[in-house]
Design an enzyme around this catalytic site. Structure first.
Site, mmCIF file in Angstrom:
data_model
loop_
_atom_site.group_PDB
_atom_site.id
_atom_site.type_symbol
_atom_site.label_atom_id
_atom_site.label_comp_id
_atom_site.label_asym_id
_atom_site.label_seq_id
_atom_site.Cartn_x
_atom_site.Cartn_y
_atom_site.Cartn_z
ATOM 1 N N ALA A 44 7.933 3.832 23.055
ATOM 2 C CA ALA A 44 7.229 3.969 24.332
ATOM 3 C C ALA A 44 6.751 5.402 24.469
ATOM 4 C CB ALA A 44 8.151 3.602 25.499
ATOM 5 N N SER A 45 5.622 5.551 25.162
ATOM 6 C CA SER A 45 5.090 6.877 25.454
ATOM 7 C C SER A 45 4.798 6.932 26.942
ATOM 8 C CB SER A 45 3.820 7.148 24.630
ATOM 9 O OG SER A 45 3.304 8.424 24.926
ATOM 10 N N SER A 64 4.831 9.303 30.806
ATOM 11 C CA SER A 64 4.138 10.498 31.285
ATOM 12 C C SER A 64 4.860 11.779 30.901
ATOM 13 C CB SER A 64 3.997 10.423 32.807
ATOM 14 O OG SER A 64 5.274 10.275 33.412
ATOM 15 N N ILE A 65 6.198 11.754 30.928
ATOM 16 C CA ILE A 65 6.992 12.958 30.701
ATOM 17 C C ILE A 65 7.466 13.073 29.251
ATOM 18 C CG2 ILE A 65 9.108 14.179 31.370
ATOM 19 C CD1 ILE A 65 7.063 14.135 33.567
ATOM 20 N N ALA A 66 7.844 11.946 28.673
ATOM 21 C CA ALA A 66 8.486 11.975 27.357
ATOM 22 C C ALA A 66 7.974 10.843 26.478
ATOM 23 C CB ALA A 66 10.006 11.875 27.514
ATOM 24 N N GLN A 67 8.362 10.940 25.206
ATOM 25 C CA GLN A 67 8.031 9.920 24.221
ATOM 26 C C GLN A 67 9.328 9.466 23.561
ATOM 27 O OE1 GLN A 67 4.232 10.313 22.242
ATOM 28 N NE2 GLN A 67 5.256 10.179 20.259
ATOM 29 N N VAL A 68 9.460 8.161 23.326
ATOM 30 C CA VAL A 68 10.710 7.592 22.824
ATOM 31 C C VAL A 68 10.498 7.034 21.420
ATOM 32 C CG1 VAL A 68 12.540 5.905 23.230
ATOM 33 C CG2 VAL A 68 11.433 7.037 25.178
ATOM 34 N N LYS A 103 14.725 10.313 23.112
ATOM 35 C CA LYS A 103 13.744 10.627 24.144
ATOM 36 C C LYS A 103 13.378 12.103 23.996
ATOM 37 C CE LYS A 103 13.049 10.250 29.164
ATOM 38 N NZ LYS A 103 13.671 9.816 30.446
ATOM 39 N N ASP A 121 13.886 5.319 40.375
ATOM 40 C CA ASP A 121 12.626 5.022 39.697
ATOM 41 C C ASP A 121 12.702 3.644 39.052
ATOM 42 O OD1 ASP A 121 10.049 5.448 38.782
ATOM 43 O OD2 ASP A 121 10.674 6.526 36.984
#
Length: 486
Positions: free
Chosen positions: A206-207, A209-213, A228, A366
């Protein structure tokens, strides 16, 4: 279908016309012989009072504005210093993003105009059309992707086509090249990646807004994990964007003091603090551990879980967690293949979340489709604890008093509890507030209602369905809402 009406209307009718040839109060007409008008007459008294009150209000606002102006200037200067060179850089990036998406729209528009169908309706909106606005938000980066996620989560506030298009902002933000991710991992771990992980999948799971996994496997234990990774430069982007929004909010509240009732500046400050906390993975790891401890203490580990954090390979910018396998709670088809009762799973998720409000030091703030999963073993998986909320014991105590006072109709206690919760100004007159609350609750009890009960019978199964609706006098409801706003 048989329909039964049970009426409880007690509304009174008011005539629109009257037989009185002079229904309105007559203003005295001065004699033509008089050279002066008598402004002290009863007819002019309300207008004089109104003019005086408006003059007093203007004088008060002018005085407040003069006193608050130096504070506003100082706040703007301090915020600008805190932003530093990031401000002009973000402005340049914004112009670049606007020109880039604008160029895409022009290219697509030229293709459409050459076809027989002409320009599609959505494209006539230019960059305000759902597709191109979403692309612009994605190019602008984390802050605007978060705004896009808010649009996607608010179908009652935004048109359907925008809500559907901005669903793509969940876990589908622009990807960071894997070479940059590897560089961040080496820098944060302080040793070769191969010494910690058996492998790291170069394709992100997953990508956001804040981080990429990225999926990975630990060396030695062979456990499946996800890493993450904070996207490079993301903190500078957030600081610049949120400081700009804060300055705009301060100026708007200064120009229109009525906006202070909505706590516009306070809301922006809270958003800024929570989003900047989201870029510190040490805090997120602590939030996850607190939630897992809550589940264990309440005996809920068979109903829900959160990923285990591997502290030895987690830092402020990378977070290594247990990999959970499942599907988002909004994927109804997949959910039905895992459990027999999707409704039960949803109720379980809600109960666990509401329980965390009471029994956990923080709660997940969230919760959306990407962060709430149904796992393969039937449990609910809570993901992404970057944004959490906290309710102080003082607020909970006031809430208990407030709920009890509603049942006992003790309006002074109700007013005091609302003041303790921060629902009013600190210097509010509690006794006067209690009288206002009593008036509103009395208005609710006096509402004229009509209960409509409907029954329907299925001729094939001979089953009977019953439904009921309560209809409220709209005029009374409008008056009640005005009282609440006041």
């Amino acid at each position: 279908m048989a329909i039964i009406y049970v009426s409880a209307l007690r509304g009174a009718r008011f005539p629109l016309f009257t037989n009185n040839p002079h229904p309105f109060p007559q203003l005295p007409i001065p004699s033509r012989r008089s050279s002066k008008l008598n402004f002290r007459s009863k007819g002019f008294t309300p207008f004089a009072r109104y003019a005086q009150s408006q003059q007093d209000l203007f004088s008060s606002r002018l005085q407040d504005g003069i006193e608050n102006f130096p504070k506003l200037v100082d706040d703007i200067v301090q915020t600008s210093i805190n932003t530093g060179p990031r401000g002009p850089l973000r402005l340049a990036q914004g112009i670049q993003a606007f020109l880039g998406v604008g160029g895409e729209w022009l290219a697509d528009a030229s293709k459409s105009t050459n076809s027989s169908a002409g320009l599609p309706t959505q494209m006539r909106l230019g960059l305000l059309s759902p597709q191109y606005l979403r692309r612009l938000f994605e190019r602008m980066g984390a802050t605007y992707i978060k705004l896009g996620q808010f649009i996607a989560s608010a179908p009652t506030l935004f048109p359907t086509e925008y809500v559907q298009e901005f669903q793509n902002c969940f876990d589908r933000a622009p990807e960071v090249p894997f070479q940059q991710i590897q560089a961040i991992l080496r820098e944060e771990l302080g040793r070769p990646i191969e010494s910690v992980y058996e492998y790291v999948d170069p394709t992100p799971v997953a990508s956001a807004s804040i981080a990429q996994v990225h999926a990975a496997r630990l060396k030695g234990s062979q456990e499946d994990v996800v890493i993450k990774v904070l996207k490079p430069g993301i903190k500078d982007i957030l600081v610049a964007d949120l400081n700009f929004v804060y300055i705009v909010a301060r100026i708007l509240e200064f120009l229109n003091p009525e906006l202070s009732r909505a706590s516009l500046v306070g809301i922006v400050k809270d958003i800024r603090e929570s989003m900047l906390e989201e870029v510190d993975f040490y805090k997120e790891a602590a939030n996850i551990e607190a939630f897992r401890s809550y589940l264990e203490a309440m005996g809920l580990t068979r109903q829900a879980t959160a990923p285990k954090v591997y502290q030895h390979c987690s830092t402020q910018r990378i977070l290594t967690m247990e990999r959970l396998y499942g599907v988002p709670l909004t994927d109804l088809d997949s959910i039905s293949s895992l459990v027999s009762s999707p409704e039960t799973s949803l109720i379980t998720a809600l109960n666990v979340w509401f329980g965390s409000l009471l029994a956990c030091e923080t709660f997940h703030a969230d919760v959306h489709a990407g962060n709430l999963w149904l796992l393969r073993d039937g449990r609910i998986g809570f993901l992404d604890f970057g944004i959490v909320g906290r309710i102080s014991p003082k607020t909970w105590t006031a809430m208990e008093v407030f709920l009890a006072s509603i049942a006992t109709e003790e309006y002074v206690s109700m007013a005091s509890a609302l003041t303790e919760m921060g629902a009013t100004n600190k210097d509010v007159d509690v006794m006067a507030f209690a009288k206002d609350l009593e008036k509103i609750f009395s208005s609710i009890q006096d509402l004229d209602t009509e209960l409509i009960v409907a029954t329907a019978r299925d001729t094939t199964t001979n089953a009977t369905a019953v439904s009921a609706n309560v209809v409220v006098d709209e005029r009374q409801m409008n008056a009640l809402f005005l009282d609440v706003v006041s």
